[in-house]
Scaffold this motif. Structure first.
Motif, PDB file in Angstrom:
ATOM      1  N   ASP A  17       0.834  -1.197   0.000  1.00 40.31           N
ATOM      2  CA  ASP A  17       0.000   0.000   0.000  1.00 40.31           C
ATOM      3  C   ASP A  17       0.874   1.254   0.000  1.00 40.31           C
ATOM      4  OD1 ASP A  17      -2.361  -1.428   0.026  1.00 40.31           O
ATOM      5  OD2 ASP A  17      -2.472  -1.459   2.230  1.00 40.31           O
ATOM      6  N   ILE A  18       0.438   2.250  -0.728  1.00 37.00           N
ATOM      7  CA  ILE A  18       1.077   3.560  -0.715  1.00 37.00           C
ATOM      8  C   ILE A  18       0.014   4.604  -0.387  1.00 37.00           C
ATOM      9  CG2 ILE A  18       2.839   2.892  -2.393  1.00 37.00           C
ATOM     10  CD1 ILE A  18       1.275   4.504  -4.510  1.00 37.00           C
ATOM     11  N   SER A  19       0.458   5.724   0.127  1.00 45.12           N
ATOM     12  CA  SER A  19      -0.479   6.812   0.399  1.00 45.12           C
ATOM     13  C   SER A  19       0.232   8.136   0.203  1.00 45.12           C
ATOM     14  CB  SER A  19      -1.041   6.711   1.826  1.00 45.12           C
ATOM     15  OG  SER A  19       0.004   6.805   2.783  1.00 45.12           O
ATOM     16  N   TRP A  20      -0.549   9.172  -0.025  1.00 45.15           N
ATOM     17  CA  TRP A  20      -0.004  10.507  -0.209  1.00 45.15           C
ATOM     18  C   TRP A  20      -1.027  11.528   0.267  1.00 45.15           C
ATOM     19  CZ3 TRP A  20      -1.721   7.207  -3.889  1.00 45.15           C
ATOM     20  CH2 TRP A  20      -2.783   7.629  -4.689  1.00 45.15           C
ATOM     21  N   THR A  21      -0.524  12.711   0.586  1.00 48.70           N
ATOM     22  CA  THR A  21      -1.365  13.798   1.072  1.00 48.70           C
ATOM     23  C   THR A  21      -1.190  15.014   0.166  1.00 48.70           C
ATOM     24  OG1 THR A  21       0.337  14.770   2.489  1.00 48.70           O
ATOM     25  CG2 THR A  21      -0.979  12.972   3.427  1.00 48.70           C
ATOM     26  N   THR A  22      -1.992  16.042   0.433  1.00 47.52           N
ATOM     27  CA  THR A  22      -1.851  17.275  -0.339  1.00 47.52           C
ATOM     28  C   THR A  22      -0.459  17.878  -0.149  1.00 47.52           C
ATOM     29  OG1 THR A  22      -2.838  18.528   1.490  1.00 47.52           O
ATOM     30  CG2 THR A  22      -4.314  17.803  -0.268  1.00 47.52           C
ATOM     31  N   LYS A  23       0.127  17.687   1.024  1.00 45.88           N
ATOM     32  CA  LYS A  23       1.473  18.214   1.265  1.00 45.88           C
ATOM     33  C   LYS A  23       2.493  17.545   0.345  1.00 45.88           C
ATOM     34  CE  LYS A  23       4.906  18.881   4.941  1.00 45.88           C
ATOM     35  NZ  LYS A  23       5.212  18.673   6.379  1.00 45.88           N
ATOM     36  N   ASP A  24       2.352  16.240   0.112  1.00 43.89           N
ATOM     37  CA  ASP A  24       3.256  15.534  -0.804  1.00 43.89           C
ATOM     38  C   ASP A  24       3.113  16.086  -2.222  1.00 43.89           C
ATOM     39  OD1 ASP A  24       4.147  13.697   1.211  1.00 43.89           O
ATOM     40  OD2 ASP A  24       2.278  12.585   0.949  1.00 43.89           O
ATOM     41  N   VAL A  25       1.885  16.332  -2.629  1.00 42.27           N
ATOM     42  CA  VAL A  25       1.640  16.866  -3.972  1.00 42.27           C
ATOM     43  C   VAL A  25       2.227  18.269  -4.102  1.00 42.27           C
ATOM     44  CG1 VAL A  25      -0.136  17.552  -5.628  1.00 42.27           C
ATOM     45  CG2 VAL A  25      -0.429  15.460  -4.272  1.00 42.27           C
ATOM     46  N   GLN A  26       2.011  19.108  -3.096  1.00 40.39           N
ATOM     47  CA  GLN A  26       2.548  20.469  -3.132  1.00 40.39           C
ATOM     48  C   GLN A  26       4.076  20.457  -3.177  1.00 40.39           C
ATOM     49  OE1 GLN A  26       0.124  21.313   0.411  1.00 40.39           O
ATOM     50  NE2 GLN A  26      -0.353  23.297  -0.510  1.00 40.39           N
ATOM     51  N   LEU A  27       4.703  19.584  -2.372  1.00 37.90           N
ATOM     52  CA  LEU A  27       6.165  19.495  -2.373  1.00 37.90           C
ATOM     53  C   LEU A  27       6.673  19.077  -3.737  1.00 37.90           C
ATOM     54  CD1 LEU A  27       8.900  19.559  -0.925  1.00 37.90           C
ATOM     55  CD2 LEU A  27       8.474  17.189  -0.195  1.00 37.90           C
ATOM     56  N   TYR A  28       6.017  18.104  -4.368  1.00 36.18           N
ATOM     57  CA  TYR A  28       6.427  17.685  -5.715  1.00 36.18           C
ATOM     58  C   TYR A  28       6.325  18.846  -6.697  1.00 36.18           C
ATOM     59  CZ  TYR A  28       6.355  15.603 -10.321  1.00 36.18           C
ATOM     60  OH  TYR A  28       6.623  15.338 -11.654  1.00 36.18           O
ATOM     61  N   HIS A  29       5.207  19.549  -6.666  1.00 36.79           N
ATOM     62  CA  HIS A  29       5.032  20.667  -7.595  1.00 36.79           C
ATOM     63  C   HIS A  29       6.094  21.750  -7.378  1.00 36.79           C
ATOM     64  CE1 HIS A  29       0.495  19.600  -8.204  1.00 36.79           C
ATOM     65  NE2 HIS A  29       1.283  18.906  -9.009  1.00 36.79           N
ATOM     66  N   LEU A  30       6.414  22.053  -6.125  1.00 39.62           N
ATOM     67  CA  LEU A  30       7.483  23.015  -5.855  1.00 39.62           C
ATOM     68  C   LEU A  30       8.823  22.484  -6.352  1.00 39.62           C
ATOM     69  CD1 LEU A  30       6.495  24.146  -2.249  1.00 39.62           C
ATOM     70  CD2 LEU A  30       6.330  25.520  -4.351  1.00 39.62           C
ATOM     71  N   GLY A  31       9.030  21.169  -6.229  1.00 39.48           N
ATOM     72  CA  GLY A  31      10.275  20.567  -6.669  1.00 39.48           C
ATOM     73  C   GLY A  31      10.499  20.647  -8.161  1.00 39.48           C
ATOM     74  N   ILE A  32       9.403  20.787  -8.939  1.00 33.56           N
ATOM     75  CA  ILE A  32       9.556  20.934 -10.387  1.00 33.56           C
ATOM     76  C   ILE A  32       9.308  22.379 -10.837  1.00 33.56           C
ATOM     77  CG2 ILE A  32       9.008  18.514 -10.857  1.00 33.56           C
ATOM     78  CD1 ILE A  32       6.197  19.492 -11.767  1.00 33.56           C
ATOM     79  N   GLY A  33       9.342  23.313  -9.886  1.00 35.36           N
ATOM     80  CA  GLY A  33       9.338  24.730 -10.250  1.00 35.36           C
ATOM     81  C   GLY A  33       8.015  25.443 -10.204  1.00 35.36           C
ATOM     82  N   ALA A  34       6.960  24.830  -9.675  1.00 35.86           N
ATOM     83  CA  ALA A  34       5.674  25.529  -9.576  1.00 35.86           C
ATOM     84  C   ALA A  34       5.843  26.777  -8.709  1.00 35.86           C
ATOM     85  CB  ALA A  34       4.610  24.614  -8.976  1.00 35.86           C
ATOM     86  N   GLY A  35       5.125  27.822  -9.080  1.00 37.87           N
ATOM     87  CA  GLY A  35       5.231  29.086  -8.359  1.00 37.87           C
ATOM     88  C   GLY A  35       6.358  29.968  -8.843  1.00 37.87           C
ATOM     89  N   ALA A  36       7.102  29.501  -9.839  1.00 36.20           N
ATOM     90  CA  ALA A  36       8.223  30.293 -10.364  1.00 36.20           C
ATOM     91  C   ALA A  36       8.209  30.337 -11.881  1.00 36.20           C
ATOM     92  CB  ALA A  36       9.546  29.702  -9.874  1.00 36.20           C
ATOM     93  N   ASN A  37       7.036  30.177 -12.480  1.00 37.83           N
ATOM     94  CA  ASN A  37       6.898  30.158 -13.939  1.00 37.83           C
ATOM     95  C   ASN A  37       7.263  31.516 -14.528  1.00 37.83           C
ATOM     96  OD1 ASN A  37       6.041  30.071 -16.620  1.00 37.83           O
ATOM     97  ND2 ASN A  37       4.233  28.842 -16.157  1.00 37.83           N
ATOM     98  N   PRO A  38       8.349  31.599 -15.332  1.00 39.28           N
ATOM     99  CA  PRO A  38       8.779  32.904 -15.853  1.00 39.28           C
ATOM    100  C   PRO A  38       7.811  33.497 -16.867  1.00 39.28           C
ATOM    101  CG  PRO A  38      10.053  31.136 -16.851  1.00 39.28           C
ATOM    102  CD  PRO A  38       9.227  30.506 -15.766  1.00 39.28           C
ATOM    103  N   ASP A  39       6.851  32.703 -17.370  1.00 35.00           N
ATOM    104  CA  ASP A  39       5.873  33.227 -18.328  1.00 35.00           C
ATOM    105  C   ASP A  39       4.727  33.972 -17.646  1.00 35.00           C
ATOM    106  OD1 ASP A  39       7.356  32.026 -20.323  1.00 35.00           O
ATOM    107  OD2 ASP A  39       6.119  30.215 -20.386  1.00 35.00           O
ATOM    108  N   ARG A  40       4.652  33.888 -16.327  1.00 33.82           N
ATOM    109  CA  ARG A  40       3.526  34.489 -15.615  1.00 33.82           C
ATOM    110  C   ARG A  40       4.001  35.665 -14.760  1.00 33.82           C
ATOM    111  NH1 ARG A  40      -0.641  30.789 -15.967  1.00 33.82           N
ATOM    112  NH2 ARG A  40      -0.094  28.582 -16.050  1.00 33.82           N
ATOM    113  N   PRO A  41       3.286  36.807 -14.783  1.00 36.25           N
ATOM    114  CA  PRO A  41       3.603  37.892 -13.850  1.00 36.25           C
ATOM    115  C   PRO A  41       3.217  37.473 -12.437  1.00 36.25           C
ATOM    116  CG  PRO A  41       1.590  38.383 -15.078  1.00 36.25           C
ATOM    117  CD  PRO A  41       2.165  37.136 -15.686  1.00 36.25           C
ATOM    118  N   SER A  42       4.050  37.833 -11.470  1.00 31.14           N
ATOM    119  CA  SER A  42       3.819  37.465 -10.064  1.00 31.14           C
ATOM    120  C   SER A  42       3.402  36.003  -9.942  1.00 31.14           C
ATOM    121  CB  SER A  42       2.729  38.354  -9.452  1.00 31.14           C
ATOM    122  OG  SER A  42       3.077  39.720  -9.570  1.00 31.14           O
ATOM    123  N   PRO A  43       4.258  35.069 -10.390  1.00 29.35           N
ATOM    124  CA  PRO A  43       3.838  33.667 -10.485  1.00 29.35           C
ATOM    125  C   PRO A  43       3.429  33.035  -9.171  1.00 29.35           C
ATOM    126  CG  PRO A  43       6.226  33.870 -10.739  1.00 29.35           C
ATOM    127  CD  PRO A  43       5.661  35.248 -10.802  1.00 29.35           C
TER     128      PRO A  43
END
Length: 291
Positions: A17-43
């Motif tokens: 069995d595996i499990s994950w939470t919203t925190k795991d998903v958020q950490l993954y997204h931050l790890g691939i650069g979410a929140g720092a998209n250079p195409d978006r103003p104030s990303p």
């Protein structure tokens, strides 16, 4: 021979069995650069980025499947399968294929089944194909195939396997974007579960033949899928049906990825290169299929 192909292929699947939470998903997204998209103003506060980082509106990028619950199963876990005894420094992630059966929930529990689906003899190297099938109470969620490239372990006269090389895309790309890689990107991404010292320890990286630690291939994989979803798929993660790539070269933290996209009917061909190194190939034979 450190790899016993017959024993490895005959081994019983490993299920747990595996499990994950919203925190795991958020950490993954931050790890691939979410929140720092250079195409978006104030990303950091842009609605397009908040869908990856804010729990109240969280959407799960399908490539999260490569780390959900147990970290990067394609490399580390594959080396502990029966019949496989190899040195970690000889190992590289050769490619990845992901099939999404339905959207991944932002938190959940599921049953994962791992097995070696194939062992190929490439002469001077071996390729292990580790298949991970994941299902929850409502049915199948995703299937992952990780191709593990092991230097110096071929030559036993086994099946060479199919060719994964594709003809290059025709014409100019429909879209080209650049994504800068932070100097600490690998240190952040490894918190998602891939503790291979190749991505953090300079001494280990030199032992493996690199001047310094390299970025995880699956981090580049996630960055690339996010770029495709954000630009050509209207930010809709649920449209992704499958995603396959071959890791053609390395990325060093601090470099810039140049991501070229050719859109077809129901699919996007993608090529990724390192901009500062004369567009040295990073991801090749890459296809995102979508609805």
């Amino acid at each position: 021979m450190p790899i016993d192909a017959a024993k490895a292929l005959a081994a019983e699947p490993r299920t747990g069995d595996i499990s994950w939470t919203t925190k795991d998903v958020q950490l993954y997204h931050l790890g691939i650069g979410a929140g720092a998209n250079p195409d978006r103003p104030s990303p950091a506060t842009d609605p397009g980025e908040l869908r990856y980082t804010l729990e109240s509106r969280l959407h799960v990028l399908p490539s999260f499947a490569t780390v959900a619950g147990s970290g990067a199963p394609g490399v580390i876990s594959g080396l502990s399968m029966p019949g496989v005894e190899v040195e970690l420094a000889k190992v590289l992630h050769g490619g990845q294929t992901l099939e999404i059966h339905r959207p991944i929930p932002a938190e959940g529990t599921a049953r994962a089944t791992n097995r070696l689906a194939a062992v190929y003899d490439k002469g001077k190297a071996a390729i292990l194909v580790l298949r991970t099938e994941v299902a929850d109470a409502d049915g199948p969620l995703w299937t992952n195939d990780a191709q593990i490239f092991v230097r110096g372990e071929g030559g036993w006269g086994g099946d060479r396997g199919p060719s994964t090389r594709l003809d290059p895309p025709v014409g100019e790309p429909d879209l080209s974007v650049e994504r800068p890689i932070r100097e600490d990107q690998a240190l952040l991404y490894r918190l998602c579960g891939d503790w291979n010292p190749l991505h953090a320890d300079p001494d280990f990286a030199r032992h493996a033949g690199f001047d310094r630690p390299i970025l995880h291939g699956l981090c580049t994989y996630g960055i690339t899928l996010k770029a495709v979803v954000d630009t050509l798929l209207g930010g809709d993660v649920s449209r992704v049906r499958s995603y396959t790539t071959r890791f053609a070269g390395v990325v060093f933290p601090g470099e810039t990825l140049r991501i070229r996209m050719w859109q077809g009917k129901g699919s996007v061909r993608v090529a990724v290169s390192a901009a500062e190194r004369g567009d040295a190939p990073v991801l090749a034979d890459t296809i995102v299929q979508y609805s």
